[in-house]
Write a protein that holds these residues in place. Sequence first.
Motif, PDB file in Angstrom:
ATOM      1  N   LEU A  46      87.881  -8.791  -0.152  1.00 35.20           N
ATOM      2  CA  LEU A  46      89.101  -8.854  -0.971  1.00 35.20           C
ATOM      3  C   LEU A  46      89.239  -7.606  -1.832  1.00 35.20           C
ATOM      4  CD1 LEU A  46      88.864 -12.588  -2.017  1.00 35.20           C
ATOM      5  CD2 LEU A  46      90.378 -11.564  -0.325  1.00 35.20           C
ATOM      6  N   PHE A  47      88.121  -7.194  -2.422  1.00 34.49           N
ATOM      7  CA  PHE A  47      88.123  -6.010  -3.274  1.00 34.49           C
ATOM      8  C   PHE A  47      88.508  -4.766  -2.461  1.00 34.49           C
ATOM      9  CE2 PHE A  47      85.420  -2.698  -5.509  1.00 34.49           C
ATOM     10  CZ  PHE A  47      86.312  -2.533  -6.553  1.00 34.49           C
ATOM     11  N   GLY A  48      87.934  -4.659  -1.261  1.00 31.88           N
ATOM     12  CA  GLY A  48      88.207  -3.493  -0.412  1.00 31.88           C
ATOM     13  C   GLY A  48      89.676  -3.378  -0.063  1.00 31.88           C
ATOM     14  N   ALA A  90      78.311   2.276   6.875  1.00 34.09           N
ATOM     15  CA  ALA A  90      78.738   3.533   7.493  1.00 34.09           C
ATOM     16  C   ALA A  90      79.429   3.272   8.826  1.00 34.09           C
ATOM     17  CB  ALA A  90      77.533   4.449   7.690  1.00 34.09           C
ATOM     18  N   MET A  91      78.862   2.375   9.617  1.00 31.68           N
ATOM     19  CA  MET A  91      79.462   2.088  10.930  1.00 31.68           C
ATOM     20  C   MET A  91      80.827   1.410  10.771  1.00 31.68           C
ATOM     21  SD  MET A  91      77.478   3.120  13.412  1.00 31.68           S
ATOM     22  CE  MET A  91      77.459   2.099  14.877  1.00 31.68           C
ATOM     23  N   GLY A 129      86.745   1.826  10.779  1.00 32.38           N
ATOM     24  CA  GLY A 129      88.024   1.802  10.066  1.00 32.38           C
ATOM     25  C   GLY A 129      88.746   3.134  10.188  1.00 32.38           C
ATOM     26  N   ALA A 130      87.991   4.225  10.059  1.00 30.88           N
ATOM     27  CA  ALA A 130      88.601   5.548  10.173  1.00 30.88           C
ATOM     28  C   ALA A 130      89.203   5.739  11.559  1.00 30.88           C
ATOM     29  CB  ALA A 130      87.559   6.639   9.892  1.00 30.88           C
ATOM     30  N   MET A 181      84.821  -3.106   4.152  1.00 27.60           N
ATOM     31  CA  MET A 181      84.232  -1.792   4.362  1.00 27.60           C
ATOM     32  C   MET A 181      85.048  -1.002   5.375  1.00 27.60           C
ATOM     33  SD  MET A 181      80.178  -2.765   4.297  1.00 27.60           S
ATOM     34  CE  MET A 181      80.209  -3.676   5.822  1.00 27.60           C
ATOM     35  N   MET A 182      85.618  -1.706   6.360  1.00 24.21           N
ATOM     36  CA  MET A 182      86.447  -1.024   7.361  1.00 24.21           C
ATOM     37  C   MET A 182      87.705  -0.445   6.726  1.00 24.21           C
ATOM     38  SD  MET A 182      86.403  -3.229  10.856  1.00 24.21           S
ATOM     39  CE  MET A 182      86.874  -1.913  11.953  1.00 24.21           C
TER      40      MET A 182
END
Lengths: 363, 309
Positions: B101-103, B200-201, B206-207, B45-46
Motif C-alpha cells: 500500500l505504501f509503495g 532488487a528483482m 517493475g522497471a 516493490m515493483m
Amino acid sequence: MQRRNLLATAAFGLGLALSGGSAMAQGLEKVKACFIYVGPIGDGGWTYQHHQGALALTEAYGDKVEIAWQESVPEGADAERAITQFALDGCNIIFTTSFGFMDATNAVAAQFPDIKFEHATGFKRDQPNVSTYDARFYEGRAVMGTIAGHMTKSNKIGYIGSYPIPEVIQGINASFIHAKKVNPDVTMSVVWAYTWFDPAKEADAAKALIDQGVDVILQHTDSTAPLAEAQKVEGVIGFGQASDMAAYKPSPRVSAIIDNWAPYYVKRVGALLDGTYEQSAAWEGIAGGEVEIGEITDAVPADVKAAAEKMRDDIAAGTYHPFTGPLNKQDGSAWLAEGEVADDGALATMNFYVEGITGEIPK
Amino acid sequence: MIVGGLDIAILLASLMVGAVPILLAALGETVVERSGVLNLGVEGMMIIGAVTGFIAAVTLENAVAGFIAGALCGAAFSLIFAALTQVFQANQVATGLALTLFGIGVSSLAGQGYNGIKPPVTGAVPLGLLRDIPFLGPMLFRHDWVVYFSLFMVFATWFVLNRTRAGLIIRAVGENHEAAHALGYKVNRIRLLCILFGGAMAGMGGAYVSLVRVPQWTDNMTNGVGWIALAIVVFASWRPGRVLFGAWLFGGLMVLGPNLQAAGYAIPVEYLSMAPYVITIIVLVIMSSGRGRSLGAPASLGQNFHASR
C-alpha cells in the motif's frame, strides 16, 4: 446555494446601479467551474485536452472564473461521490468529462437544482440543469480512415476500442467505410480494451494487432501507449487520439484527431456570467472547430495528404457527410439508400457494424 | 507456423516478453521465501522500481541506468520490510501488505509530472543471422537484453540455491532457523540479504513494465502483477525452473486475450481477463489438497527468528 443566490443578487444590484436602473439578465459575478476527469491530465490525450479547455476559461475571463478539477475519477459509484463533493464545494457549473459519468451526473443534478451540470458525450438530460455536449469524432475518423486505407500495405487495419458504446462504434464504422472506399481489399480487426485509460492494456492490444499483421492502428483510448508500441515496429503507423500526440511525429503518428473543447467551455461559462445560460445538447464537428485534424506529416505521400485534406474540407463545408448511402449493415440488410444521410438520432444510438467488418460487437 | 489464425512463433515471443516482469519478481520472491521470509510487498516493490526506473531512465536518458536504478530502489524499499520484520520482529504478513500500500502511494507521488513522457528505447539485442532462422528466429532471437537476463537469472537462481554452499545455507535458514542458528549462521543477516535480493528483482521487474512493456509512467501501472508473482512462487513449489514455467503460463494468458480478439475470435474478454486468477485459485486448491508437506514449502516460512540463546 445560499452563497450563489447572494452573489447573484449582489451582481443584479450592481448591474442596476451601473446601468441606471435598466433591467439586466441575472448573470453571476464570479463562476466556479469544476471538472471531473476520467484519467490523469498527463495522459497526453482526452483528459489533457479537457484540461486545456479548462485553462482557456481562466485565460478568457481572468478573475471572474475559478477552476477546480479532480483527476482519475473512476466511472461508476465513486463518480457520484466526486461530483457531490464539487457540488458542496460551491461550484456553479460542473463538467463531467466521460461517458460513464452519465447516470452519476443526472443523479447528483437532481439534488442540486441550482447548479449547472454539463456531461460530455452522453445523451441523458433527465434534469433541467443537465446539458450534454459532444463532438463529431466520426468526422475525424473519416479522414483518418482515408489515410489508413491508402497507407496500409498489409491491407489490415486495427482499431483499439474502449467500450462498445455508440460513440466508439461510429468511429469504427466511419474509419472502415472510408478506408474501404479508397482500398477495397482492406479488412479491420477490433480489439476491445474495456478501459478509457490503461496504458498497459492499450499497449497489449496494440501489440496483439501488430502481431496479427496490422500495420495501421486507430485507437479509441486515451493514452499514447499504442503509438509507443507502434514505434517499436518498422512500418507501423497510428494516429493521435483526442490530442495531437506530437511527441510521436512524424511517424508512427502521421495525423491526429484533436478535440478542442475550449470554445465550448468559454461559451458556456460566458453564458453563465452574463445570464443567458440555457440547457442544451451540443454536437459540433470539424465545421464548429471542436474536431480538428492534426498536421498530416511527411510520412504520408502528398496525394494521400491531399485526399485527406479534401475530405476534411468537404465535411467542414457541409458538402459531404461521412455516413452517406448506399450503406448496408453487417448482416447485409439495407441501412442507408443511395445518397441518403444518417440522421443524428440514428448516429447517437448506433449499435451495429456496417457491411464488411467481421466480428461481433460485445453485448 | 500459423494455427487458427495465430502465428505461434510471434505469440510465443510476446509471451516471453509479457512474462518478464512476473518472472523477475517471482524469482526474487522464491529466494526470499526459501530463506523463510514471506514478503507480501512484491507489488509495492515493483511499483517503486517502475517509477524510479522510469525517472532515472528519463533523467539520465539511458534505459540501462533505469533498470539499475529500479533494482537499487526496489532493494532500498525492501529494507523497510527487512528492518521491521528482522530487527523489530513485526508480523511479516501485515508488514508486507503495508509495504504494497505504501509503495503504491509513494510511487504515485514520485511520478507526478512524469505522465505522458517517452522513456529511452530498449532495443532488441543484435543477434545477426540468428534472427532469420525460421520459427526460432522471431520467437527467441529478437528480444531485448532484459528477456535474456531474466532467463539467465532462472538458471543462476537454480544454481545458487541447489548447487552452492550459499544456497544450502539459505535453505537451511528457511527450513529450520533454530538449527541454522545453532550451527553458527546469522539467521537474520542472511534473511536480510535475501530480502534485498528479492527487492532488487521486483524493482527490476517493475522497471521493465514502465520502460519496455508499456512504455510510460502512470499511477498503479503494475496492476496486480506482483500478486501474480507471489502466486507463481507457490504454484512452482518454490523451484526456479517451475517459476519459469508458471510465468510463461500466466504471461501467455495475458497476451492470448488481445491476440484472440485481434484474430477475430468472439471470446468474451471477461473470461480471459480472469483466467490467470482462476487458474491461481485452482492450482492452489489442488496443490494444498491433502498433500501438505509434499508442497515443498520451507518449514520456517513466515516465522520470525529471535536469537534467545
